[in-house]
Design a protein around this motif. Structure first.
Motif, short mmCIF file in Angstrom:
data_model
loop_
_atom_site.label_atom_id
_atom_site.label_comp_id
_atom_site.label_asym_id
_atom_site.label_seq_id
_atom_site.Cartn_x
_atom_site.Cartn_y
_atom_site.Cartn_z
N LEU B 199 27.49 36.54 145.43
CA LEU B 199 26.94 36.62 144.99
C LEU B 199 27.57 36.91 142.93
CD1 LEU B 199 23.68 35.89 146.02
CD2 LEU B 199 25.51 34.23 146.42
N ALA B 200 27.42 38.60 143.64
CA ALA B 200 27.71 38.88 141.65
C ALA B 200 29.27 38.93 141.85
CB ALA B 200 27.33 40.48 142.11
N PHE B 201 30.23 38.76 142.21
CA PHE B 201 31.69 37.85 142.26
C PHE B 201 31.34 36.72 141.32
CE2 PHE B 201 33.21 41.16 145.66
CZ PHE B 201 33.62 42.12 144.31
N THR B 202 30.43 35.78 142.08
CA THR B 202 30.84 34.22 141.43
C THR B 202 30.21 34.07 140.21
OG1 THR B 202 30.53 33.80 144.56
CG2 THR B 202 30.48 31.83 142.11
N LEU B 203 29.07 34.68 140.16
CA LEU B 203 28.14 34.70 138.85
C LEU B 203 29.15 35.37 137.64
CD1 LEU B 203 25.50 34.27 137.09
CD2 LEU B 203 24.91 36.74 137.60
N VAL B 204 30.56 36.50 138.35
CA VAL B 204 30.75 37.04 137.09
C VAL B 204 32.25 35.88 137.04
CG1 VAL B 204 33.24 38.18 135.86
CG2 VAL B 204 30.64 39.15 137.13
N GLY B 205 32.72 35.31 138.10
CA GLY B 205 33.84 34.17 137.73
C GLY B 205 33.59 32.62 137.04
N ALA B 206 31.63 32.66 137.19
CA ALA B 206 31.38 31.13 136.97
C ALA B 206 31.70 30.94 135.22
CB ALA B 206 30.00 30.58 137.74
N ALA B 207 30.80 32.69 134.66
CA ALA B 207 30.75 32.95 133.09
C ALA B 207 31.98 33.09 132.67
CB ALA B 207 29.97 34.50 133.17
N ASP B 208 32.81 33.37 133.61
CA ASP B 208 33.69 33.79 132.46
C ASP B 208 34.87 32.51 132.80
OD1 ASP B 208 36.11 35.56 132.15
OD2 ASP B 208 37.08 35.88 134.02
N ASP B 209 34.35 31.05 133.16
CA ASP B 209 35.25 29.47 133.32
C ASP B 209 34.05 29.31 132.34
OD1 ASP B 209 37.12 30.32 134.71
OD2 ASP B 209 36.28 29.91 136.30
N LEU B 210 33.15 29.65 131.80
CA LEU B 210 32.66 28.30 130.72
C LEU B 210 33.02 28.35 129.41
CD1 LEU B 210 28.65 29.59 131.21
CD2 LEU B 210 29.23 27.19 131.78
N GLU B 211 32.96 26.71 129.03
CA GLU B 211 33.87 27.19 127.26
C GLU B 211 32.70 26.87 126.76
OE1 GLU B 211 33.29 23.93 129.56
OE2 GLU B 211 34.42 24.45 131.11
N THR B 212 31.33 26.52 126.78
CA THR B 212 30.46 26.14 125.82
C THR B 212 29.63 27.93 125.67
OG1 THR B 212 28.87 26.13 127.72
CG2 THR B 212 29.11 24.66 126.37
N VAL B 213 30.13 28.91 125.78
CA VAL B 213 29.34 30.51 126.15
C VAL B 213 30.53 31.25 126.07
CG1 VAL B 213 28.01 32.33 126.67
CG2 VAL B 213 27.26 30.24 127.69
N THR B 214 31.17 32.38 124.72
CA THR B 214 31.70 33.14 124.69
C THR B 214 31.90 34.01 125.35
OG1 THR B 214 31.24 34.21 123.57
CG2 THR B 214 32.54 32.01 122.02
N GLN B 215 32.92 34.87 125.85
CA GLN B 215 32.79 36.19 126.73
C GLN B 215 31.84 37.61 125.72
OE1 GLN B 215 35.83 38.87 127.64
NE2 GLN B 215 35.24 38.37 130.11
N SER B 216 32.39 36.72 124.18
CA SER B 216 31.62 37.75 123.61
C SER B 216 30.19 38.16 123.78
CB SER B 216 32.35 37.68 121.83
OG SER B 216 31.51 38.18 120.98
N GLU B 217 29.47 36.54 123.49
CA GLU B 217 28.28 36.69 123.28
C GLU B 217 28.15 37.19 125.14
OE1 GLU B 217 27.96 32.44 121.31
OE2 GLU B 217 28.28 32.68 123.20
N ILE B 218 28.71 36.77 126.12
CA ILE B 218 27.97 37.16 127.85
C ILE B 218 27.38 38.46 127.53
CG2 ILE B 218 28.92 37.68 130.01
CD1 ILE B 218 29.84 34.52 129.23
N ILE B 219 28.55 39.25 127.31
CA ILE B 219 28.70 40.96 126.49
C ILE B 219 26.79 40.80 126.30
CG2 ILE B 219 30.00 42.95 125.62
CD1 ILE B 219 33.21 41.08 126.09
N LYS B 220 27.17 40.55 124.30
CA LYS B 220 25.86 40.78 124.33
C LYS B 220 24.86 40.48 124.90
CE LYS B 220 27.93 39.88 119.72
NZ LYS B 220 27.78 38.51 118.27
N TYR B 221 24.65 39.13 125.49
CA TYR B 221 23.51 39.08 125.85
C TYR B 221 23.31 39.88 127.14
CZ TYR B 221 23.68 36.83 121.13
OH TYR B 221 24.65 36.57 120.41
N SER B 222 24.45 40.93 128.05
CA SER B 222 24.23 40.49 128.97
C SER B 222 23.29 41.83 129.91
CB SER B 222 25.22 41.90 129.33
OG SER B 222 25.81 42.70 128.85
N ALA B 223 22.30 41.99 128.70
CA ALA B 223 20.56 43.04 128.95
C ALA B 223 19.86 41.83 129.26
CB ALA B 223 20.71 43.90 127.97
N GLY B 224 19.98 41.03 129.75
CA GLY B 224 18.61 40.25 129.88
C GLY B 224 19.06 39.79 131.29
N GLY B 225 19.89 39.90 131.68
CA GLY B 225 19.89 40.48 134.11
C GLY B 225 21.66 40.69 134.10
#
Lengths: 310, 310
Positions: B199-225
């Motif tokens: 599940l962890a590998f899958t979530l990281v893969g899915a997040a990586d592939d999103l076009e609507t949310v940048t990697q920089s945003e994923i990093i910034k707001y990663s403390a949300g979970g």
């Protein structure tokens, strides 16, 4: 303690993890001359006074709102949307009202429709722990975390200044601030926060229902990875129920992307496609390194949880 | 240091997280008179000598196996299955051979088929961090963790004593020991370890592939979970590829249960079924409390990762 506090009288509505942390932080940094804590629960109000994080308590938000120049609504999302009309109606003209909810679209929509002389600035500090209640808060919770501010489209005189004041509040408690629209917030948080929580809750539920593996075994061998998921699965059920009810579209969207990716990996396992597995598995290290470098995560192995053993 | 070490000459094959931790732990507790480290990688062997956790190194496992009374195979699962024939063939009669792999059925099947005078006792210490390599090990890794021993069905003279010696080894490095059959191990670990990693590998893969949310945003707001998931998603890709290739049936079984539960929650979100959401979400606290009480997890909020901030 600055000589002139940012606010004369701050009211914190909902004295849970975020509300009590804001009270701690404002008090420690001298950001408000007076802090009143509002909570519907008698025991919570009493506890807030015992801890000494508020100067006064009240069960009546309308009464408490009068004379406040800052109102922080720190309840679950649904409750915040339900009470914003009453709070805005009772507030003095020019009062800054912020919420701290994990979903912004629903609250912003409700707030935008209100005729009010108060200035409502929707906010979301992306910070927390798995704990709840007035005893769970601490002053440094927001330090180096990001707070997202999603201003209403509103031309009211003074609204721009209210946004600036909200930003100043979050910076004063140690957060970095990003301004964006509510819709973008909701999709960004769906992937970084809401979906991770949903997966954690789901895993715990699925483990609970297995007949072949006992709960005692799940507990014993949880250091294999399961225990990590139980942290966010221990978060407040009411808060998270509201998140999924109010951010339905964005959550279903990112959940769809997740299940697609999961299907790809499921197929790769079934057909022993080693390359696909290794390719996806290799992505994790880069993103973790970036999160650690950004200051959002510790670089200690196992989150440093075993530090005492080293 | 005991006067008579448990072993005269221990050989550790694969000097990664588990291998180097075993070397540290055996050295610290005086469990072997001599420790030889085997690794196919020149740099890893050199580093192991620099750190000083082995007395000698070798690139030739057959040569190293001669004269050893303990051989610990600490490679990824597939490599362990590939080399067990050579190692067992080169070993002296009565030598104890343990592996440490996260999947037991495949290795046990291979080991059971061998004609050998060595005693192969499949083991799995449920302990680790997200880090890899000879520098990532530490002596206390196994303390208070569980080690699962899955003996071969084998009537060879001395095999019962070899099981006891393997159990003594794990207890000596601080672990608690459970004995079970390999098949039950593989389903228990599928839910407590393999599925969480997937599940962890899958979530990281899915997040990586999103076009609507940048990697920089994923990093910034990663403390949300999200950041919680990146810890195990940063684990060694080769090791985990092997786990999913060799524990296919059990993983697909628990994955099926997970996706059923996920479908229920997806439907509850779509139809705003608040009761179902709150019911499932309420289960998390109990299991986390039990895991903390069992000593498998810290009770500090956020895993104690923010301790320096408190």
């Amino acid at each position: 303690m600055t000589d002139t506090p940012l606010f004369e009288h701050a009211v914190v509505v909902g004295i849970g993890l975020i509300g009590s942390s804001m009270a701690h932080a404002m008090r420690e940094r001298g950001l408000a001359r007076k802090i009143t804590g509002c909570d519907a629960d008698d025991a919570v109000r009493a506890r807030a006074q015992e801890i000494g994080i508020v100067d006064a308590v009240s069960a009546d938000i309308k009464k408490a709102a009068k004379g406040a120049d800052l109102i922080i609504i720190a309840t679950p999302v649904q409750a915040a949307a339900d009470m914003i009309r009453d709070i805005a109606g009772a507030s003095d003209p020019g009062t800054l009202i912020v919420d701290v909810g994990s979903v912004k679209g629903a609250f912003a929509g409700k707030a935008r429709a209100l005729q009010t002389h108060a200035h409502i600035v929707p906010c979301h500090p992306v910070a927390g722990t798995e704990q709840s209640g007035p005893d769970s808060g601490f002053a440094s919770l927001f330090e180096n975390r990001w707070c997202i501010v999603t201003p209403l489209e509103r031309d009211a005189p003074g609204y721009r200044a209210a946004i600036d004041k909200a930003i100043a509040l979050w910076k004063a408690v140690g957060a970095q601030v990003e301004v964006m629209d509510a819709g973008h917030h909701d999709i960004a948080l769906a992937i970084t926060s809401h979906l991770p929580h949903l997966l954690a809750f789901t895993l715990v539920g699925a483990a609970d229902d297995l007949e072949t593996v006992t709960q005692s075994e799940i507990i014993k061998y949880s250091a294999g990875g399961f225990r990590d998921f139980t942290r966010i699965a221990a978060s407040d059920p009411t808060m998270w129920r509201d998140v999924f009810l109010t951010n339905k579209d964005a959550v279903l969207e990112v959940l769809g992307r997740f299940t697609e990716e999961l299907a790809v990996l499921q197929r790769a396992i079934r057909w022993a496609d080693a390359d696909t597995l290794e390719d996806v598995f290799s992505r994790g290290r880069n993103i973790r390194r970036a999160i650690i470098q950004s200051g959002q995560e510790t670089d200690a192995p196992n989150f440093g949880r075993d530090k005492e053993n080293r």
